[in-house]
Each structure stands twice: as C-alpha cells, then as structure tokens.
Design a protein around this motif. Sequence first.
Motif, short mmCIF file in Angstrom:
data_model
loop_
_atom_site.label_atom_id
_atom_site.label_comp_id
_atom_site.label_asym_id
_atom_site.label_seq_id
_atom_site.Cartn_x
_atom_site.Cartn_y
_atom_site.Cartn_z
N LEU A 1 54.77 31.30 29.47
CA LEU A 1 54.27 31.66 30.12
C LEU A 1 53.13 33.26 30.52
CD1 LEU A 1 56.65 29.88 32.70
CD2 LEU A 1 54.86 29.10 31.50
N SER A 2 53.78 34.37 30.41
CA SER A 2 53.18 35.34 30.17
C SER A 2 52.34 35.21 29.72
CB SER A 2 54.23 36.23 30.10
OG SER A 2 53.64 36.15 28.42
N VAL A 3 51.42 34.24 29.08
CA VAL A 3 50.39 33.99 28.40
C VAL A 3 49.57 34.19 29.46
CG1 VAL A 3 48.96 32.84 26.75
CG2 VAL A 3 51.01 33.78 25.81
N LEU A 4 49.75 33.14 30.30
CA LEU A 4 48.29 33.29 31.37
C LEU A 4 49.01 34.11 32.70
CD1 LEU A 4 50.55 30.70 30.89
CD2 LEU A 4 49.62 30.63 33.96
N GLY A 5 49.36 35.37 32.68
CA GLY A 5 49.11 36.50 32.86
C GLY A 5 47.73 37.43 32.18
N THR A 6 48.37 37.31 31.04
CA THR A 6 47.54 38.11 29.89
C THR A 6 45.47 37.10 29.84
OG1 THR A 6 49.55 38.51 28.85
CG2 THR A 6 47.50 38.51 27.44
N ALA A 7 45.83 36.26 29.58
CA ALA A 7 44.45 35.51 29.56
C ALA A 7 43.78 35.84 31.27
CB ALA A 7 44.85 34.38 29.65
N ILE A 8 44.58 36.03 32.35
CA ILE A 8 43.91 36.22 33.63
C ILE A 8 43.44 37.91 33.37
CG2 ILE A 8 43.66 36.45 36.42
CD1 ILE A 8 45.81 34.43 35.78
N SER A 9 43.63 38.93 32.64
CA SER A 9 43.56 40.07 33.13
C SER A 9 42.45 40.82 31.61
CB SER A 9 44.72 41.09 32.19
OG SER A 9 44.53 42.54 32.40
N THR A 10 43.06 39.58 30.54
CA THR A 10 41.79 39.71 29.58
C THR A 10 40.57 39.47 29.63
OG1 THR A 10 43.93 40.02 28.14
CG2 THR A 10 41.42 39.66 27.00
N CYS A 11 40.74 38.23 30.20
CA CYS A 11 39.72 37.23 30.10
C CYS A 11 38.00 37.17 31.33
CB CYS A 11 39.64 35.59 30.29
SG CYS A 11 40.42 34.77 28.39
N GLY A 12 39.66 38.18 31.90
CA GLY A 12 39.23 38.63 33.97
C GLY A 12 38.55 39.52 33.11
N GLN A 13 38.71 40.51 32.67
CA GLN A 13 37.74 42.33 32.30
C GLN A 13 36.50 41.82 32.08
OE1 GLN A 13 40.69 45.26 31.77
NE2 GLN A 13 41.62 44.07 32.36
N MET A 14 36.75 41.08 30.33
CA MET A 14 35.74 40.38 29.49
C MET A 14 34.26 39.81 30.20
SD MET A 14 36.38 42.51 26.98
CE MET A 14 37.52 43.33 28.84
N SER B 1 20.92 28.86 28.20
CA SER B 1 22.18 28.76 27.39
C SER B 1 22.91 29.68 27.04
CB SER B 1 21.38 28.35 25.66
OG SER B 1 20.43 30.47 25.80
N HIS B 2 22.72 30.68 28.12
CA HIS B 2 23.90 31.80 28.28
C HIS B 2 24.33 31.55 29.24
CE1 HIS B 2 23.84 36.74 27.80
NE2 HIS B 2 24.52 36.26 29.40
N HIS B 3 24.00 31.18 30.99
CA HIS B 3 25.26 30.52 31.73
C HIS B 3 25.77 29.17 31.14
CE1 HIS B 3 21.19 28.79 33.54
NE2 HIS B 3 22.82 27.65 33.76
N VAL B 4 25.49 28.66 30.63
CA VAL B 4 26.18 27.69 29.97
C VAL B 4 27.92 28.26 29.51
CG1 VAL B 4 26.47 24.73 29.36
CG2 VAL B 4 24.35 25.92 30.59
N ARG B 5 27.33 28.73 28.92
CA ARG B 5 27.76 29.31 27.77
C ARG B 5 29.33 30.17 28.41
NH1 ARG B 5 25.91 33.33 24.04
NH2 ARG B 5 24.54 31.74 23.31
N LEU B 6 29.02 30.82 29.49
CA LEU B 6 29.81 31.89 30.48
C LEU B 6 30.52 30.92 31.13
CD1 LEU B 6 28.28 35.14 29.57
CD2 LEU B 6 30.05 34.36 28.61
N MET B 7 29.73 30.15 32.28
CA MET B 7 30.36 29.72 33.64
C MET B 7 31.79 28.95 33.45
SD MET B 7 28.35 31.19 35.57
CE MET B 7 28.08 33.29 34.35
N PRO B 8 31.92 27.60 32.85
CA PRO B 8 33.01 27.98 32.37
C PRO B 8 34.55 28.28 32.36
CG PRO B 8 31.04 26.69 31.28
CD PRO B 8 30.76 27.71 31.82
N CYS B 9 33.66 29.93 31.28
CA CYS B 9 34.76 30.14 31.68
C CYS B 9 35.35 31.13 32.98
CB CYS B 9 34.74 32.06 30.68
SG CYS B 9 33.66 31.16 29.27
N VAL B 10 34.58 31.18 33.39
CA VAL B 10 35.12 32.12 34.97
C VAL B 10 35.38 30.98 35.73
CG1 VAL B 10 33.57 32.48 36.78
CG2 VAL B 10 32.91 33.37 34.97
N ALA B 11 34.90 29.74 35.77
CA ALA B 11 35.70 28.89 36.38
C ALA B 11 37.43 28.97 35.80
CB ALA B 11 35.16 27.08 35.89
N SER B 12 37.25 28.85 34.67
CA SER B 12 38.42 28.41 33.85
C SER B 12 39.37 29.81 34.91
CB SER B 12 39.06 28.26 32.57
OG SER B 12 38.10 29.80 31.82
N THR B 13 39.32 30.69 34.87
CA THR B 13 40.22 32.15 34.81
C THR B 13 40.70 32.09 36.01
OG1 THR B 13 38.44 32.87 33.39
CG2 THR B 13 39.88 34.80 35.22
#
Length: 670
Positions: free
Chosen positions: A311-324, A349-361
């Motif tokens: 479960l700790s992977v969730l917290g790491t995902a938030i920090s790592t993906c959020g920062q990047m 092509s640029h924002h379609v690549r990134l916006m689902p990632c922002v939403a997922s975070t």
Amino acid sequence: MSKKNIALDRLTTIQNHISNQPQPTGPIDLSRERENASFSVKHMNWLFWGNKEFAEALQDAYLIIQRDPDLYFPGGHPFDLTIPEQREFTMKQIFRYRQLRKSLKNPLLLKALALAMCMYSESFNMKIYVHDDLFLQSFQLFGTAEQYDAYIDDILNWKIIGCFAMTELGHGSFLRGLETTATYDRETDEFIIHSPTLTATKVWIGMAGQTATHTIAICQTIIDGKKCGTNWFIVQLRDKKTGKLMPGVTAGDLGAKYGRNGLDNGWIQFSHIRIPRTNMMMKWAKVTKEGKYIPSINPAISYSTLIGERLSVLGTAISTCGQMLTIACRYGCVRRQGANDEQIMEYQSHHVRLMPCVASTYVIGIVNRMIINKWEGIMKLTQTNQEEFVSYLPDMHAISSGLKATLTWWGCEVLERVRRSMGGYAYSSYNNIGGAIGDWGVVTTGGGDNFVLIQQTARYLLGSLKQVSQGKKITGTVEFLNDIQQILSFTKSTLSDERQLLNLDYTLEIYTWLLTGEEERWNDNQVYLIKLGELYSYRFTLSEYIIGIKGYSTISQFKELVPILNKLGNLWAIHLIHDSLGLFLEEGYFNGEQAKMIKKCYLKLCKEIRKECIPLVDSWGFPDFILKAPLGKYDGDVYPAFLNTIKAAPDCIGVPSYWEKYIKNLTNPK
C-alpha cells in the motif's frame, strides 16, 4: 484576461522592441494560467493533504528543512554527488532528523516533517521506511508482547537499526519457495540460520549493505528434518559499536542503481548462525522448548506485513508522479514553439498525454488516504481481536497486491509520458526526470514485473465469483459481485448521450460490466488473468474515489471543490474506459458510434482540464527545492535558472584533465 496582465503584455512587447534580447514570457504565461482556476488553490491544497492543519504543518516543515544545514543540500546539485557522498549525506540527514524528533513536541509537525523529508529525498524516504515501518511493523504484527516490549525502545530510538530480509537471489514474493533455513536445535534451545545455496542469498535488502545492525529474516522453519512453514526471525548483522559483521554473516552492498543511491541496498548470506529460540517471532506460530511446532491460525498471516509495504506504493506514486507532473506542466505552459509560437501545452498531442496523469494523481491521493486509514484500523485488531484481524487479510492482501502491480505500471507510464513531454531536457539530471524514473524503477523491483502479484489478485476475484455462483454472499472489496447476474443482464451499453459519461456512477457501472464478463475466458488464459486483476484494481480506485468526493460535499470549505474533483474523476474514469475500448468492442458492449462518443468526450475533458492544469499542480504545493528542477520553477523564469544550474556543475568550464594526454596529441601532434 485581467487589466493587470494586459498591461504586463504591453510592457513586454515594448521591451522586446527596444531590446536586442527577447524578454522571458514564462512568468507572464504562468501568471495567466493561474487566473484560469475555477477553485481555491489553497482549499484544494488543504483537501489534497487531508485537512488545513496538516497542510499548514507541511509548509512549516518545508521551512525547517530549508533552514537546517544538515537537512538541506548545501550547494550545487545533489546529482553531482558520488555514491559514497550520497550515502553519507543521507545518513547525516537521518541523524539530524532523529535529533529534531526529540526536540519538536508537536505530533502534527513531526508527521509533516517526516513526509516533507521523504519527498525531498527518496533515499532518506526508503531508509526511514525500512526501519520505522517494515522493521517496526514486523514486531507489531509477528512479535509477542514480551518481544515487542524487549525491542521497542531500541527500535524507536534507533539504538538498533533494522532491515527486512525477505527477497532472495532466486525468489521474490513466493514465500513458500524461499530457501534460507532456520533449523531448531533442541539440545541448545537455538535456531541455526543458514543460506544453503547461492540462490538463498537475501538480496535487494534496504540498509543491509552498510547500515543495518539487525534484520527480520523470513526462513523455512525446520524441526527434526521436517519443514514446518516460513516464519520470521530476529538476527543481528553487525556489531553496534564497530559496524563489523557478526560471525557467520556475510553481507555487502549492491552498488550503483538507477536511483536512490543514498540507500544501501544489500545482500546477506548466513552461515550456520545460532540465535535463541525466543528470537523467532511467535505471536502466531510457535515453537516450544521441546520442539513442538504450533502453526498460526491462518497461513496468510505470513504475508500480512507485505500489505502495508504494498500500500505504501500509493504514497510514493503521489509524491513521485506529482512532482514530475508539476515540472512537466509548468514547462509545457512556458515552452513556446511552432509557427505561431504557441505554448506546447496547447497542442492536443501534448495535453492529452499529461492531463489523465494529473487526474489520476488526484484520484490516487484521495484513495490512498482512505485505504491507509482502513489498514491502520485493521492493524489495531492484532492487539484486540486477532480473529477479526485474520478475517480481513484475504481481501486486503488481494487489493494491496493489485494496487501495487497496477499503480507501479501506471507510474512507469506517467513518468514515460513526462519524459517525452520534456524533450531533450529530460535527459539532463538537473531536471530530475531521469532521477525520478530511476527511483521509481527501484520501487518496482520488489515484484519483478508484478505478474505474480496481479495473479494473486485475479485468483482471489475468481474465488469470489465461485462463491457467488454457489449462492453465497461475499463482503469486502468484491461485494459488488453479489449483483453479478443483474450486471451481466445488460449485454449492450445504454450509452446514447455524452452527459451519461459525466456521471461517475454510470461510468463505474460500465467498468464493472467489463470486469465481470466472460468468466470462462479468464480461467483459460494467463494474459486475461493479469488483465482481470488490473481491471479489478482500477475499479476499486474509482469506486473509492466516488465515495471520497461524496464525503467532501458535506464539508463547508471543500464544497466548492466538488465540481473540479468530479471532472478529474470523470477524466480518469473515461481514460480507463477509453484504454479498454478494444475489449468493449470485442464483447459487443459498445458499437462504433458509442466508441466515437467516448473518444470525443475523452479529448474534450483533456482540453478542459488543461485550462486549469497549473492551478491543479500548484495545489499539490511542492516547493522548488523539493522539485530540484530549474525547468519546473514556480515563477516560470526557467531558462536562466537552467543555465545557471549547468554553469555551476563541476568542471563545466576549463581544460579537461585528459587534454594533454589525448586531445592535444590529435590536434597538435609532435
């Protein structure tokens, strides 16, 4: 556009006309982007970190780090440190952090400081996690009251430094296959810990390389030549005063890795080490002095400490993906190119690549808090109601395995999208993208490619389906399967209007249908088993997110955030459906027109979220010193910052040491 920004634009235009040097547009671009927010960034920051009090404590923690010369990197860039220098600096941070914990009395600030330091340094994060979570949690889960009392003071005060020895050179999370043995000697009332083969070598063990004085090692328990199952044992690795390895212990460092080089991952071999029988963790399984083995009430207990780790992977995902994503979104709104000198974030092509990632975070952030709270509540049952604790384990084991697998895969995808969005700049260590990819790679190594984990999840789901087919009622994260006949009665989608896709409960029903369809196919094909586990894990995140944001609608300061949270959830849900369109079409659930409607809605939502991407990443509140990336600076003045960073790099300018020996002999031969 505000009058203030119009005036700034005019001033910039005049400056460009009278100057030979074009003026930076980044600060103006980001200022304009921030005016697009339909919500309070401050309130969103409070929500994202749980509440106002903790979010404010986090800001105080950032100040403590920046002002403390032992916590804060003293100058230059941390990527320029050698591996030994990274190891020493990380340990200096831990030493100072332990001092601060004794002086700071505010529990909320202590919690915030721990989180801020873990975001600042991934190596610090893992060293602290290995000792304060994995090692300590082993005593909470597996130790008797006497064992816990005997060790707890030393653990909490770092008088001993612990690691967690599970993975072996030839074995991962399949505990029954582990080879390290603990053989009971009845005459001396001792266990003999031994690595009988090369593949029994414990490997990838955090802090085993140089730091840990003790370990909790999982071993095959052998009594009178008979294997009795795997259990956990306390083994000393190093002398506490000298740091030298104990007799019978051979251990070393794994050396350079893709990331987290401040962490001494190591390997361990045991050669007939004798430990007291009481060093076996005996809350559940026991061995008496006479050599009688009393098994635990449920073999799954051996895996329980892995639930928190997964479960700790969730917290790491938030920090790592959020920062990047913060770095990538700011850069995407500052960087201009093309015939009309547009922000690259404007390109579809640029924002379609990134916006689902922002939403997922955002989705993962809210779900993380919910499931961690649930697991912490379950953990307390080990002291009050052990039977109830055991009853929760199968469900929690399944969802934790599934979440670790799917979210590490998704995290890799997010970081790869970020890397591509940054162009050539992503290859500079100083922009932190490569470092984050390396750090995330180290996180995911524990499960290999995670296929074993996700298959465990799928088997649990299939077992639950079997129970339902036999007329039994099931509970937990698979409770929705009780309605499987009703779910499967809809063989065709009722989708006829785009507005249906903007209802999270409706999209959840769509995803649930895909998860429960074609049971026979899942049984016949391992590839589909993996997909089944993935679908189940994503369905869980979506269903929990829906529950979470409905709760926020009753909190006065968060009510205004519900519309944007709904929109983020909609994008994540439609991303999941869009990603599985092939399966939906294959099963005949969607027709061609419905698939086109989904794609259109997906692109539309990405564009809408793009308008608020800077306020959304700002709401996470990562300061520049945490991001460590000049191209992700909050003020948008990124190019001078990047140039100044590379100019400060060691040996940036000057004659290289090898000039005389090699280059001169080419350019000016004798």
